[in-house]
Design a protein around this motif. Structure first.
Motif, PDB file in Angstrom:
ATOM      1  N   ASN A  93       0.817  -1.204   0.000  1.00 34.95           N
ATOM      2  CA  ASN A  93       0.000   0.000   0.000  1.00 34.95           C
ATOM      3  C   ASN A  93       0.856   1.262   0.000  1.00 34.95           C
ATOM      4  O   ASN A  93       0.971   1.933   1.012  1.00 34.95           O
ATOM      5  N   ALA A  94       1.450   1.606  -1.118  1.00 33.30           N
ATOM      6  CA  ALA A  94       2.222   2.837  -1.237  1.00 33.30           C
ATOM      7  C   ALA A  94       1.338   3.907  -1.855  1.00 33.30           C
ATOM      8  O   ALA A  94       0.419   3.607  -2.604  1.00 33.30           O
ATOM      9  N   VAL A  95       1.615   5.142  -1.498  1.00 34.65           N
ATOM     10  CA  VAL A  95       0.855   6.258  -2.042  1.00 34.65           C
ATOM     11  C   VAL A  95       1.818   7.204  -2.731  1.00 34.65           C
ATOM     12  O   VAL A  95       2.842   7.584  -2.163  1.00 34.65           O
ATOM     13  N   GLU A  96       1.513   7.541  -3.975  1.00 28.47           N
ATOM     14  CA  GLU A  96       2.286   8.542  -4.695  1.00 28.47           C
ATOM     15  C   GLU A  96       1.569   9.867  -4.535  1.00 28.47           C
ATOM     16  O   GLU A  96       0.336   9.913  -4.510  1.00 28.47           O
ATOM     17  N   ILE A  97       2.338  10.958  -4.447  1.00 33.98           N
ATOM     18  CA  ILE A  97       1.752  12.253  -4.128  1.00 33.98           C
ATOM     19  C   ILE A  97       2.263  13.331  -5.070  1.00 33.98           C
ATOM     20  O   ILE A  97       3.461  13.435  -5.335  1.00 33.98           O
ATOM     21  N   ILE A  98       1.321  14.141  -5.539  1.00 39.34           N
ATOM     22  CA  ILE A  98       1.653  15.388  -6.224  1.00 39.34           C
ATOM     23  C   ILE A  98       1.457  16.478  -5.191  1.00 39.34           C
ATOM     24  O   ILE A  98       0.439  16.521  -4.503  1.00 39.34           O
ATOM     25  N   GLU A  99       2.431  17.360  -5.068  1.00 42.87           N
ATOM     26  CA  GLU A  99       2.287  18.480  -4.148  1.00 42.87           C
ATOM     27  C   GLU A  99       2.275  19.773  -4.947  1.00 42.87           C
ATOM     28  O   GLU A  99       3.125  19.984  -5.810  1.00 42.87           O
ATOM     29  N   LEU A 100       1.293  20.591  -4.673  1.00 43.49           N
ATOM     30  CA  LEU A 100       1.207  21.915  -5.273  1.00 43.49           C
ATOM     31  C   LEU A 100       1.372  22.942  -4.170  1.00 43.49           C
ATOM     32  O   LEU A 100       0.733  22.829  -3.117  1.00 43.49           O
ATOM     33  N   VAL A 101       2.216  23.911  -4.397  1.00 42.45           N
ATOM     34  CA  VAL A 101       2.373  25.016  -3.466  1.00 42.45           C
ATOM     35  C   VAL A 101       1.824  26.239  -4.178  1.00 42.45           C
ATOM     36  O   VAL A 101       2.347  26.642  -5.226  1.00 42.45           O
ATOM     37  N   VAL A 102       0.738  26.761  -3.643  1.00 44.31           N
ATOM     38  CA  VAL A 102       0.050  27.883  -4.282  1.00 44.31           C
ATOM     39  C   VAL A 102       0.032  29.068  -3.337  1.00 44.31           C
ATOM     40  O   VAL A 102      -0.064  28.918  -2.138  1.00 44.31           O
ATOM     41  N   GLY A 103       0.130  30.255  -3.908  1.00 45.33           N
ATOM     42  CA  GLY A 103       0.135  31.454  -3.098  1.00 45.33           C
ATOM     43  C   GLY A 103      -1.027  32.374  -3.377  1.00 45.33           C
ATOM     44  O   GLY A 103      -1.255  33.319  -2.649  1.00 45.33           O
ATOM     45  N   GLN A 104      -1.785  32.093  -4.425  1.00 47.29           N
ATOM     46  CA  GLN A 104      -2.872  32.980  -4.816  1.00 47.29           C
ATOM     47  C   GLN A 104      -4.125  32.176  -5.111  1.00 47.29           C
ATOM     48  O   GLN A 104      -4.060  31.009  -5.488  1.00 47.29           O
ATOM     49  N   GLY A 105      -5.270  32.834  -4.984  1.00 46.86           N
ATOM     50  CA  GLY A 105      -6.539  32.196  -5.306  1.00 46.86           C
ATOM     51  C   GLY A 105      -6.623  31.760  -6.752  1.00 46.86           C
ATOM     52  O   GLY A 105      -7.254  30.760  -7.069  1.00 46.86           O
ATOM     53  N   VAL A 106      -5.948  32.496  -7.643  1.00 47.56           N
ATOM     54  CA  VAL A 106      -5.996  32.137  -9.059  1.00 47.56           C
ATOM     55  C   VAL A 106      -5.351  30.775  -9.294  1.00 47.56           C
ATOM     56  O   VAL A 106      -5.817  30.000 -10.116  1.00 47.56           O
ATOM     57  N   ALA A 107      -4.311  30.439  -8.543  1.00 44.57           N
ATOM     58  CA  ALA A 107      -3.662  29.134  -8.691  1.00 44.57           C
ATOM     59  C   ALA A 107      -4.589  28.024  -8.222  1.00 44.57           C
ATOM     60  O   ALA A 107      -4.629  26.951  -8.821  1.00 44.57           O
ATOM     61  N   VAL A 108      -5.338  28.270  -7.160  1.00 44.78           N
ATOM     62  CA  VAL A 108      -6.302  27.283  -6.673  1.00 44.78           C
ATOM     63  C   VAL A 108      -7.364  27.042  -7.737  1.00 44.78           C
ATOM     64  O   VAL A 108      -7.711  25.900  -8.050  1.00 44.78           O
ATOM     65  N   ALA A 109      -7.875  28.106  -8.313  1.00 50.59           N
ATOM     66  CA  ALA A 109      -8.890  27.983  -9.371  1.00 50.59           C
ATOM     67  C   ALA A 109      -8.320  27.249 -10.579  1.00 50.59           C
ATOM     68  O   ALA A 109      -8.984  26.387 -11.162  1.00 50.59           O
ATOM     69  N   ASN A 110      -7.080  27.558 -10.949  1.00 53.55           N
ATOM     70  CA  ASN A 110      -6.438  26.875 -12.079  1.00 53.55           C
ATOM     71  C   ASN A 110      -6.294  25.385 -11.806  1.00 53.55           C
ATOM     72  O   ASN A 110      -6.478  24.562 -12.700  1.00 53.55           O
ATOM     73  N   PHE A 111      -5.955  25.018 -10.565  1.00 60.59           N
ATOM     74  CA  PHE A 111      -5.839  23.609 -10.212  1.00 60.59           C
ATOM     75  C   PHE A 111      -7.183  22.898 -10.362  1.00 60.59           C
ATOM     76  O   PHE A 111      -7.256  21.810 -10.946  1.00 60.59           O
ATOM     77  N   VAL A 112      -8.239  23.496  -9.853  1.00 60.84           N
ATOM     78  CA  VAL A 112      -9.566  22.867  -9.926  1.00 60.84           C
ATOM     79  C   VAL A 112      -9.986  22.675 -11.386  1.00 60.84           C
ATOM     80  O   VAL A 112     -10.466  21.601 -11.771  1.00 60.84           O
ATOM     81  N   VAL A 113      -9.771  23.678 -12.208  1.00 62.22           N
ATOM     82  CA  VAL A 113     -10.129  23.574 -13.634  1.00 62.22           C
ATOM     83  C   VAL A 113      -9.282  22.493 -14.310  1.00 62.22           C
ATOM     84  O   VAL A 113      -9.804  21.657 -15.062  1.00 62.22           O
ATOM     85  N   ALA A 114      -7.983  22.484 -14.050  1.00 59.15           N
ATOM     86  CA  ALA A 114      -7.104  21.489 -14.670  1.00 59.15           C
ATOM     87  C   ALA A 114      -7.508  20.074 -14.258  1.00 59.15           C
ATOM     88  O   ALA A 114      -7.539  19.162 -15.086  1.00 59.15           O
ATOM     89  N   TYR A 115      -7.831  19.885 -12.974  1.00 57.81           N
ATOM     90  CA  TYR A 115      -8.269  18.564 -12.513  1.00 57.81           C
ATOM     91  C   TYR A 115      -9.560  18.149 -13.215  1.00 57.81           C
ATOM     92  O   TYR A 115      -9.674  17.013 -13.691  1.00 57.81           O
ATOM     93  N   ALA A 116     -10.530  19.054 -13.288  1.00 62.88           N
ATOM     94  CA  ALA A 116     -11.822  18.735 -13.911  1.00 62.88           C
ATOM     95  C   ALA A 116     -11.651  18.335 -15.372  1.00 62.88           C
ATOM     96  O   ALA A 116     -12.224  17.340 -15.830  1.00 62.88           O
ATOM     97  N   VAL A 117     -10.851  19.073 -16.113  1.00 65.34           N
ATOM     98  CA  VAL A 117     -10.630  18.770 -17.533  1.00 65.34           C
ATOM     99  C   VAL A 117      -9.895  17.436 -17.674  1.00 65.34           C
ATOM    100  O   VAL A 117     -10.234  16.615 -18.527  1.00 65.34           O
ATOM    101  N   TRP A 118      -8.906  17.199 -16.816  1.00 67.90           N
ATOM    102  CA  TRP A 118      -8.174  15.935 -16.856  1.00 67.90           C
ATOM    103  C   TRP A 118      -9.117  14.760 -16.619  1.00 67.90           C
ATOM    104  O   TRP A 118      -9.083  13.774 -17.344  1.00 67.90           O
ATOM    105  N   ARG A 119      -9.969  14.856 -15.608  1.00 64.76           N
ATOM    106  CA  ARG A 119     -10.903  13.766 -15.280  1.00 64.76           C
ATOM    107  C   ARG A 119     -11.884  13.510 -16.416  1.00 64.76           C
ATOM    108  O   ARG A 119     -12.218  12.368 -16.710  1.00 64.76           O
ATOM    109  N   GLN A 120     -12.371  14.559 -17.044  1.00 64.10           N
ATOM    110  CA  GLN A 120     -13.355  14.397 -18.113  1.00 64.10           C
ATOM    111  C   GLN A 120     -12.763  13.678 -19.313  1.00 64.10           C
ATOM    112  O   GLN A 120     -13.484  13.024 -20.055  1.00 64.10           O
TER     113      GLN A 120
END
Length: 115
Positions: A48-75
């Protein structure tokens, strides 16, 4: 804010690599966030190993960009392993790119950024 994205390995080992590459190719996200792949760590069981992506964000725009990128990737993917997004001590696990899943991610990120 540090955001960690994880997928338990197994057949899903390529899932985290695929998502990592997707996030690294997103120019807007890379402009406002540091994206890195952390080494796999054991979570208890022998396999049971877990691989991790870490994002370090400093602005709300980066958070929004992450959510959009994840949604498009999943679709653009067939059913894949559950993805767990963690900020601090709070996590949410999502299995798709549905509106409900995206809302859960946004709620997590908003609640943590309000702290």
């Amino acid at each position: 804010m540090r955001i960690q994205v994880s997928v338990e390995t197994g057949d899903s080992g390529t899932v985290i690599t695929d998502l990592y590459r997707w996030l690294r190719q997103d120019d807007e996200l890379r402009r406002h966030a540091e994206v890195r792949l952390l080494p796999a760590r054991q979570t208890g069981g022998f396999m049971n190993a877990v691989e991790i992506i870490e994002l370090v964000v400093g602005q709300g725009v980066a958070v929004a960009n992450f959510v959009v990128a994840y949604a498009v990737w999943r679709q653009g993917r067939a059913a894949t392993a559950p993805v767990t997004i963690t900020v601090g001590e709070v996590s949410v696990t999502v299995t798709d790119g549905s509106e409900e899943a995206i809302r859960r991610i946004v709620d997590l990120l908003q609640s943590e950024s309000d702290r």
